[in-house]
Design a protein around this motif. Structure first.
Motif, PDB file in Angstrom:
ATOM      1  N   ASP A   1       0.825  -1.219   0.000  1.00  0.00           N
ATOM      2  CA  ASP A   1       0.000   0.000   0.000  1.00  0.00           C
ATOM      3  C   ASP A   1       0.851   1.257   0.000  1.00  0.00           C
ATOM      4  OD1 ASP A   1      -2.227  -1.554   0.012  1.00  0.00           O
ATOM      5  OD2 ASP A   1      -2.641  -1.338   2.156  1.00  0.00           O
ATOM      6  N   PHE A   2       2.137   1.095   0.346  1.00  0.00           N
ATOM      7  CA  PHE A   2       2.986   2.284   0.480  1.00  0.00           C
ATOM      8  C   PHE A   2       4.131   2.278  -0.535  1.00  0.00           C
ATOM      9  CE2 PHE A   2       1.154   1.013   4.527  1.00  0.00           C
ATOM     10  CZ  PHE A   2       0.391   2.127   4.824  1.00  0.00           C
ATOM     11  N   ALA A   3       4.061   1.353  -1.503  1.00  0.00           N
ATOM     12  CA  ALA A   3       5.084   1.312  -2.541  1.00  0.00           C
ATOM     13  C   ALA A   3       4.961   2.527  -3.455  1.00  0.00           C
ATOM     14  CB  ALA A   3       4.955   0.026  -3.352  1.00  0.00           C
ATOM     15  N   ASN A   4       6.087   2.991  -3.948  1.00  0.00           N
ATOM     16  CA  ASN A   4       6.150   4.106  -4.912  1.00  0.00           C
ATOM     17  C   ASN A   4       5.643   5.430  -4.364  1.00  0.00           C
ATOM     18  OD1 ASN A   4       7.156   2.333  -6.935  1.00  0.00           O
ATOM     19  ND2 ASN A   4       5.054   1.661  -7.375  1.00  0.00           N
ATOM     20  N   GLN A   5       5.593   5.544  -3.057  1.00  0.00           N
ATOM     21  CA  GLN A   5       5.230   6.827  -2.452  1.00  0.00           C
ATOM     22  C   GLN A   5       6.508   7.531  -1.997  1.00  0.00           C
ATOM     23  OE1 GLN A   5       1.950   6.810   0.338  1.00  0.00           O
ATOM     24  NE2 GLN A   5       1.100   4.930  -0.525  1.00  0.00           N
ATOM     25  N   ASN A   6       7.323   7.892  -2.949  1.00  0.00           N
ATOM     26  CA  ASN A   6       8.623   8.458  -2.651  1.00  0.00           C
ATOM     27  C   ASN A   6       8.504   9.759  -1.862  1.00  0.00           C
ATOM     28  OD1 ASN A   6       9.737   6.380  -4.155  1.00  0.00           O
ATOM     29  ND2 ASN A   6       9.827   7.574  -6.038  1.00  0.00           N
ATOM     30  N   GLY A   7       9.234   9.804  -0.746  1.00  0.00           N
ATOM     31  CA  GLY A   7       9.247  11.014   0.070  1.00  0.00           C
ATOM     32  C   GLY A   7       8.125  11.089   1.084  1.00  0.00           C
ATOM     33  N   ALA A   8       7.133  10.213   0.963  1.00  0.00           N
ATOM     34  CA  ALA A   8       6.014  10.238   1.907  1.00  0.00           C
ATOM     35  C   ALA A   8       6.415   9.561   3.213  1.00  0.00           C
ATOM     36  CB  ALA A   8       4.796   9.540   1.310  1.00  0.00           C
ATOM     37  N   LYS A   9       5.974  10.097   4.332  1.00  0.00           N
ATOM     38  CA  LYS A   9       6.279   9.522   5.632  1.00  0.00           C
ATOM     39  C   LYS A   9       5.441   8.263   5.858  1.00  0.00           C
ATOM     40  CE  LYS A   9       6.517  10.539  10.575  1.00  0.00           C
ATOM     41  NZ  LYS A   9       6.299  11.566  11.641  1.00  0.00           N
ATOM     42  N   TYR A  10       6.092   7.191   6.254  1.00  0.00           N
ATOM     43  CA  TYR A  10       5.370   5.940   6.527  1.00  0.00           C
ATOM     44  C   TYR A  10       4.513   6.141   7.776  1.00  0.00           C
ATOM     45  CZ  TYR A  10       4.605   0.953   7.394  1.00  0.00           C
ATOM     46  OH  TYR A  10       4.037  -0.285   7.604  1.00  0.00           O
ATOM     47  N   PRO A  11       3.198   5.925   7.682  1.00  0.00           N
ATOM     48  CA  PRO A  11       2.298   6.304   8.774  1.00  0.00           C
ATOM     49  C   PRO A  11       2.062   5.250   9.851  1.00  0.00           C
ATOM     50  CG  PRO A  11       1.014   5.596   6.901  1.00  0.00           C
ATOM     51  CD  PRO A  11       2.453   5.485   6.483  1.00  0.00           C
ATOM     52  N   MET A  12       2.531   4.008   9.633  1.00  0.00           N
ATOM     53  CA  MET A  12       2.180   2.929  10.553  1.00  0.00           C
ATOM     54  C   MET A  12       3.231   2.780  11.643  1.00  0.00           C
ATOM     55  SD  MET A  12      -0.558   2.120   9.012  1.00  0.00           S
ATOM     56  CE  MET A  12      -1.083   0.539   9.669  1.00  0.00           C
ATOM     57  N   PRO A  13       2.824   2.364  12.841  1.00  0.00           N
ATOM     58  CA  PRO A  13       3.795   2.114  13.915  1.00  0.00           C
ATOM     59  C   PRO A  13       4.571   0.834  13.648  1.00  0.00           C
ATOM     60  CG  PRO A  13       1.600   1.475  14.630  1.00  0.00           C
ATOM     61  CD  PRO A  13       1.428   2.147  13.297  1.00  0.00           C
ATOM     62  N   PRO A  14       5.745   0.681  14.259  1.00  0.00           N
ATOM     63  CA  PRO A  14       6.532  -0.532  14.036  1.00  0.00           C
ATOM     64  C   PRO A  14       5.858  -1.761  14.629  1.00  0.00           C
ATOM     65  CG  PRO A  14       7.513   0.788  15.764  1.00  0.00           C
ATOM     66  CD  PRO A  14       6.425   1.612  15.169  1.00  0.00           C
ATOM     67  N   VAL A  15       6.224  -2.920  14.093  1.00  0.00           N
ATOM     68  CA  VAL A  15       5.640  -4.189  14.519  1.00  0.00           C
ATOM     69  C   VAL A  15       6.762  -5.169  14.844  1.00  0.00           C
ATOM     70  CG1 VAL A  15       4.282  -6.192  13.790  1.00  0.00           C
ATOM     71  CG2 VAL A  15       3.562  -3.888  13.159  1.00  0.00           C
ATOM     72  N   SER A  16       6.656  -5.854  15.978  1.00  0.00           N
ATOM     73  CA  SER A  16       7.622  -6.870  16.375  1.00  0.00           C
ATOM     74  C   SER A  16       7.235  -8.224  15.809  1.00  0.00           C
ATOM     75  CB  SER A  16       7.682  -6.953  17.900  1.00  0.00           C
ATOM     76  OG  SER A  16       8.345  -8.122  18.322  1.00  0.00           O
ATOM     77  N   ILE A  17       8.189  -9.115  15.705  1.00  0.00           N
ATOM     78  CA  ILE A  17       7.897 -10.487  15.297  1.00  0.00           C
ATOM     79  C   ILE A  17       6.877 -11.112  16.237  1.00  0.00           C
ATOM     80  CG2 ILE A  17       8.875 -12.818  15.110  1.00  0.00           C
ATOM     81  CD1 ILE A  17      11.488 -11.511  14.215  1.00  0.00           C
ATOM     82  N   GLY A  18       6.910 -10.735  17.490  1.00  0.00           N
ATOM     83  CA  GLY A  18       6.008 -11.327  18.475  1.00  0.00           C
ATOM     84  C   GLY A  18       4.621 -10.718  18.502  1.00  0.00           C
ATOM     85  N   ASP A  19       4.368  -9.718  17.676  1.00  0.00           N
ATOM     86  CA  ASP A  19       3.029  -9.094  17.645  1.00  0.00           C
ATOM     87  C   ASP A  19       2.072  -9.952  16.838  1.00  0.00           C
ATOM     88  OD1 ASP A  19       3.742  -6.938  19.185  1.00  0.00           O
ATOM     89  OD2 ASP A  19       4.261  -5.681  17.468  1.00  0.00           O
ATOM     90  N   ALA A  20       1.189 -10.650  17.528  1.00  0.00           N
ATOM     91  CA  ALA A  20       0.221 -11.500  16.836  1.00  0.00           C
ATOM     92  C   ALA A  20      -0.829 -10.661  16.118  1.00  0.00           C
ATOM     93  CB  ALA A  20      -0.456 -12.436  17.833  1.00  0.00           C
ATOM     94  N   ASN A  21      -1.229  -9.541  16.724  1.00  0.00           N
ATOM     95  CA  ASN A  21      -2.249  -8.680  16.148  1.00  0.00           C
ATOM     96  C   ASN A  21      -1.736  -7.242  16.119  1.00  0.00           C
ATOM     97  OD1 ASN A  21      -4.529 -10.671  15.949  1.00  0.00           O
ATOM     98  ND2 ASN A  21      -4.184 -10.772  18.150  1.00  0.00           N
ATOM     99  N   PRO A  22      -0.891  -6.905  15.137  1.00  0.00           N
ATOM    100  CA  PRO A  22      -0.327  -5.563  15.081  1.00  0.00           C
ATOM    101  C   PRO A  22      -1.406  -4.498  14.906  1.00  0.00           C
ATOM    102  CG  PRO A  22       0.054  -6.729  13.022  1.00  0.00           C
ATOM    103  CD  PRO A  22      -0.474  -7.734  14.010  1.00  0.00           C
ATOM    104  N   LYS A  23      -1.163  -3.346  15.510  1.00  0.00           N
ATOM    105  CA  LYS A  23      -2.122  -2.245  15.386  1.00  0.00           C
ATOM    106  C   LYS A  23      -2.071  -1.694  13.964  1.00  0.00           C
ATOM    107  CE  LYS A  23      -1.573  -0.920  20.228  1.00  0.00           C
ATOM    108  NZ  LYS A  23      -1.163   0.135  21.173  1.00  0.00           N
ATOM    109  N   ALA A  24      -3.215  -1.321  13.470  1.00  0.00           N
ATOM    110  CA  ALA A  24      -3.294  -0.747  12.114  1.00  0.00           C
ATOM    111  C   ALA A  24      -2.703   0.642  12.099  1.00  0.00           C
ATOM    112  CB  ALA A  24      -4.749  -0.737  11.662  1.00  0.00           C
TER     113      ALA A  24
END
Length: 244
Positions: free
Chosen positions: A221-244
């Motif tokens: 969803d965020f491919a080819n958005q050059n220069g745009a700030k990535y809006p999602m929070p980071p996700v750990s391997i252990g996050d079973a249900n990462p926040k949107a």
């Protein structure tokens, strides 16, 4: 590399250095395994993390040393939590119970001798030995000079002592001072930026500092958005249900 004097400079240096040195470089090839290697080296101690974590490898004085040194390498400041708040001491302790720390991943046959740097690591010490012997030797040096262990010194003396280690101005018993300092710097860095599943980077503070998205499976969803700030929070391997 020198230790910058101000927290902001130090934090800036840390971020730049991360991109210059692969996080796994020390684990992959720089250090060899030596005595007391365990072929079946454990994957890390189970049990609670964070405030309830009980060290498995590090003794009380060793834990205090690791906490004090990592705090000086990555202190908390206006930009965010430091190494201690991020759980680096726990990461270090857990790493000491892995095959890597037991030296199970390296060829460890003699002879052990001095050689040119391009020949790679030549000592017979595994990472567990470097930590244990290095801390003991460093505390002995502090005791002789200041009548206190490293963790008991004020920050100014701690940083001066670390600078002497880094520059090889101290002769430690059993472990070269520059090697010990470099190892502690590298494993502190790794703990601060590792996936939280390994005990460090608690609350993903290291990733948030860099804007690293973590272990998200899909970025289409965020491919080819050059220069745009990535809006999602980071996700750990252990996050079973990462926040949107």
């Amino acid at each position: 590399m020198s230790i910058p004097n101000t927290p902001n400079t130090r934090r800036s240096f840390l971020g730049k250095a991360l991109w210059l040195v692969p996080l796994a470089s020390l684990q992959a090839c720089d250090l060899p395994s030596g005595t007391a290697a365990s072929p079946e080296g454990r994957a890390g101690p189970p049990g609670p993390t964070g405030a309830n974590y009980v060290p498995v490898f590090l003794s009380k004085s060793e834990w205090a040393f690791v906490a004090a040194m990592s705090d000086r390498l990555i202190p908390s400041d206006a930009m965010g939590p430091g190494a201690v708040e991020a759980g680096v001491p726990e990461f270090v302790d857990r790493q000491m119970e892995t095959p890597y720390a037991h030296g199970a991943l390296w060829y460890m046959q003699g002879p052990f001798m001095a050689a040119a740097p391009e020949m790679g690591y030549q000592l017979k010490l595994v990472p567990r030995d470097i930590v244990r012997l290095g801390i003991a030797a460093a505390n002995d040096a502090c005791q002789r000079q200041f009548k206190k262990h490293f963790a008991e010194l004020d920050h100014t003396r701690q940083e001066a002592f670390m600078r002497a280690l880094q520059q090889g101005e101290l002769a430690l018993a059993d472990v070269p001072a520059k090697l010990f300092f470099g190892f502690m710097l590298q494993i502190t860095r790794e703990g601060f930026f590792s996936d939280p599943i390994h005990g460090g980077n608690r609350n993903m503070v290291g990733w948030k500092l860099l804007g690293f998205p973590g272990a998200r499976a899909d970025f289409m969803d965020f491919a080819n958005q050059n220069g745009a700030k990535y809006p999602m929070p980071p996700v750990s391997i252990g996050d079973a249900n990462p926040k949107a």
